[in-house]
Design a protein around this motif. Structure first.
Motif, short mmCIF file in Angstrom:
data_model
loop_
_atom_site.label_atom_id
_atom_site.label_comp_id
_atom_site.label_asym_id
_atom_site.label_seq_id
_atom_site.Cartn_x
_atom_site.Cartn_y
_atom_site.Cartn_z
N ILE A 1 32.25 67.31 15.67
CA ILE A 1 32.20 67.94 14.35
C ILE A 1 31.53 67.01 13.34
O ILE A 1 31.94 65.86 13.18
N THR A 2 30.50 67.51 12.68
CA THR A 2 29.86 66.80 11.58
C THR A 2 30.18 67.56 10.30
O THR A 2 29.90 68.76 10.19
N MET A 3 30.81 66.89 9.33
CA MET A 3 31.15 67.52 8.06
C MET A 3 30.01 67.33 7.06
O MET A 3 29.36 66.29 7.02
N SER A 4 29.80 68.36 6.25
CA SER A 4 28.72 68.32 5.27
C SER A 4 29.06 69.22 4.10
O SER A 4 29.81 70.19 4.24
N GLY A 5 28.52 68.89 2.94
CA GLY A 5 28.57 69.81 1.83
C GLY A 5 27.43 70.80 1.94
O GLY A 5 26.58 70.69 2.84
N PRO A 6 27.35 71.77 1.04
CA PRO A 6 26.28 72.79 1.13
C PRO A 6 24.91 72.27 0.73
O PRO A 6 23.90 72.91 1.02
N GLU A 7 24.85 71.10 0.11
CA GLU A 7 23.57 70.58 -0.36
C GLU A 7 22.68 70.18 0.81
O GLU A 7 23.08 69.41 1.68
N GLY A 8 21.47 70.69 0.83
CA GLY A 8 20.49 70.31 1.84
C GLY A 8 20.82 70.75 3.25
O GLY A 8 20.32 70.19 4.22
N VAL A 9 21.66 71.79 3.38
CA VAL A 9 22.11 72.17 4.72
C VAL A 9 20.98 72.73 5.58
O VAL A 9 20.94 72.50 6.80
N VAL A 10 20.05 73.45 4.98
CA VAL A 10 18.94 74.03 5.75
C VAL A 10 18.09 72.92 6.36
O VAL A 10 17.70 72.98 7.54
N GLU A 11 17.80 71.89 5.57
CA GLU A 11 17.01 70.77 6.09
C GLU A 11 17.78 70.06 7.20
O GLU A 11 17.18 69.62 8.20
N THR A 12 19.09 69.95 7.06
CA THR A 12 19.91 69.33 8.11
C THR A 12 19.82 70.12 9.41
O THR A 12 19.66 69.55 10.49
N LEU A 13 19.87 71.44 9.32
CA LEU A 13 19.80 72.28 10.52
C LEU A 13 18.41 72.26 11.14
O LEU A 13 18.29 72.40 12.37
N ARG A 14 17.38 72.09 10.34
CA ARG A 14 16.03 72.01 10.88
C ARG A 14 15.79 70.66 11.56
O ARG A 14 15.03 70.56 12.53
N ARG A 15 16.44 69.63 11.05
CA ARG A 15 16.20 68.28 11.55
C ARG A 15 17.05 67.95 12.77
O ARG A 15 16.61 67.22 13.66
N SER A 16 18.27 68.49 12.84
CA SER A 16 19.20 68.16 13.92
C SER A 16 19.59 69.42 14.68
O SER A 16 19.50 70.54 14.16
N GLN A 17 20.04 69.22 15.91
CA GLN A 17 20.37 70.33 16.80
C GLN A 17 21.89 70.54 16.84
O GLN A 17 22.63 69.64 17.24
N TYR A 18 22.33 71.71 16.40
CA TYR A 18 23.76 72.05 16.43
C TYR A 18 23.93 73.35 17.20
O TYR A 18 23.08 74.25 17.15
N ASP A 19 25.08 73.48 17.90
CA ASP A 19 25.36 74.70 18.64
C ASP A 19 25.82 75.83 17.72
O ASP A 19 25.55 77.00 17.97
N ILE A 20 26.54 75.46 16.65
CA ILE A 20 27.10 76.48 15.76
C ILE A 20 27.41 75.86 14.41
O ILE A 20 27.65 74.65 14.30
N VAL A 21 27.36 76.69 13.37
CA VAL A 21 27.71 76.27 12.01
C VAL A 21 29.02 76.92 11.63
O VAL A 21 29.23 78.11 11.86
N VAL A 22 29.92 76.13 11.03
CA VAL A 22 31.19 76.65 10.50
C VAL A 22 31.16 76.47 8.99
O VAL A 22 30.98 75.36 8.49
N ILE A 23 31.32 77.57 8.27
CA ILE A 23 31.42 77.51 6.81
C ILE A 23 32.88 77.75 6.46
O ILE A 23 33.42 78.83 6.72
N GLN A 24 33.55 76.74 5.89
CA GLN A 24 34.96 76.91 5.53
C GLN A 24 35.11 76.94 4.01
O GLN A 24 34.68 76.04 3.30
N LEU A 25 35.70 78.03 3.52
CA LEU A 25 35.82 78.27 2.09
C LEU A 25 37.19 78.86 1.77
O LEU A 25 37.90 79.35 2.66
N ALA A 26 37.56 78.81 0.49
CA ALA A 26 38.81 79.45 0.08
C ALA A 26 38.67 80.97 0.20
O ALA A 26 39.56 81.67 0.69
#
Length: 267
Positions: free
Chosen positions: A32-57
């Motif tokens: 699990i890599t934790m991240s804020g919403p800032e720059g998330v698209v660039e993170t997904l383009r740069r690194s390979q992840y199997d799935i994204v989890v968005i956790q919100l209230a």
């Protein structure tokens, strides 16, 4: 399974995985890599992840819309503390692959994550079939011609991961991230050793070249190596047979945190 979890960086504790996700990471091989919403698209383009989890209230579809509008194909699951059926339906219609409550049991959450990743990889059941090989994900067993292939737990993880990503070349770093899930990782050479041992075990079953090595990049599953011998010979004979000329009609054949970088332009 390599997972990017996006929390709320503006609230205390927002960059920690929820209880169910943290427990699922303990029960299964999740990195699990934790991240804020800032720059998330660039993170997904740069690194390979199997799935994204968005956790919100509560369901907030702005980030989901930004990901989908940016043509990011990575599957997305939303974990929310409170929601209405209408909000869940909207999230699913925009492009979420699932939307669940934060109170979900870890065992169910882990099963849902694995199911989404399997479907994304083109597999629709717990058994992954590649010619003569069957990988039973629920039992963590591999069979070739219905005979069990003796593998260590780590060796099984390598085979399962390469099978799930059968059309991709996986780097040693990606394999290490998935196998050790945030634990202290050994040297990258351990992947070469495991692949060598798996190849040796598969050769005893007549599988001579199960993985393709792309030097300086990583490994990819070689589907051709698992084609049944009879089917391989039939294909060879068919290609060796001259085409019929009787018709003129044409014949067609672990957990870490990413520091916020750039602000998201749509939020």
């Amino acid at each position: 399974m390599r997972l990017l979890c996006i929390g709320d960086s503006s609230t205390p504790g927002g960059l920690r995985p929820c209880h169910g996700l943290a427990e699922a990471a303990v029960e299964g091989a999740l990195s699990i890599t934790m991240s804020g919403p800032e720059g998330v698209v660039e993170t997904l383009r740069r690194s390979q992840y199997d799935i994204v989890v968005i956790q919100l209230a509560q369901p907030d579809t702005r980030l989901l819309r930004h990901i989908r509008n940016s043509r990011i194909p990575t599957p997305v699951i939303m974990i929310v503390r409170a929601s209405t059926p209408v909000e869940v339906a909207e999230a699913l219609s925009i492009g979420a692959d699932d939307c669940v409550s934060a109170t979900i049991e870890p065992v169910e959450l882990l099963a849902r994550l694995r199911a989404i990743v399997r479907r994304t990889g083109g597999h629709d059941s717990l058994s992954l079939h590649i010619g003569r090989m069957v990988v039973n994900v629920d039992r963590r067993q591999v069979h070739i011609d219905k005979r069990p292939l003796p593998l260590t737990p780590r060796e099984y993880d390598v085979v399962e991961l390469l099978t799930l990503r059968k059309n991709q070349v996986l780097s040693k770093e990606a394999l290490l991230d998935n196998l050790y899930a945030g634990q202290e990782e050994p040297h990258g050479k351990i992947i070469d050793v495991m692949v060598c041992k798996i190849r040796k075990k598969m050769r005893a079953f007549g599988i001579t070249d199960p993985f393709i090595t792309q030097w300086g990049i990583g490994y990819r599953l070689n589907e051709q190596a698992f084609i049944p011998l009879g089917a391989r010979m039939s294909a060879h004979n068919a290609s060796a047979t001259p085409a019929s000329r009787e018709t003129s009609l044409p014949v067609t054949r672990g957990i870490n945190v990413i520091s916020p970088t750039n602000k998201m332009d749509v939020l």
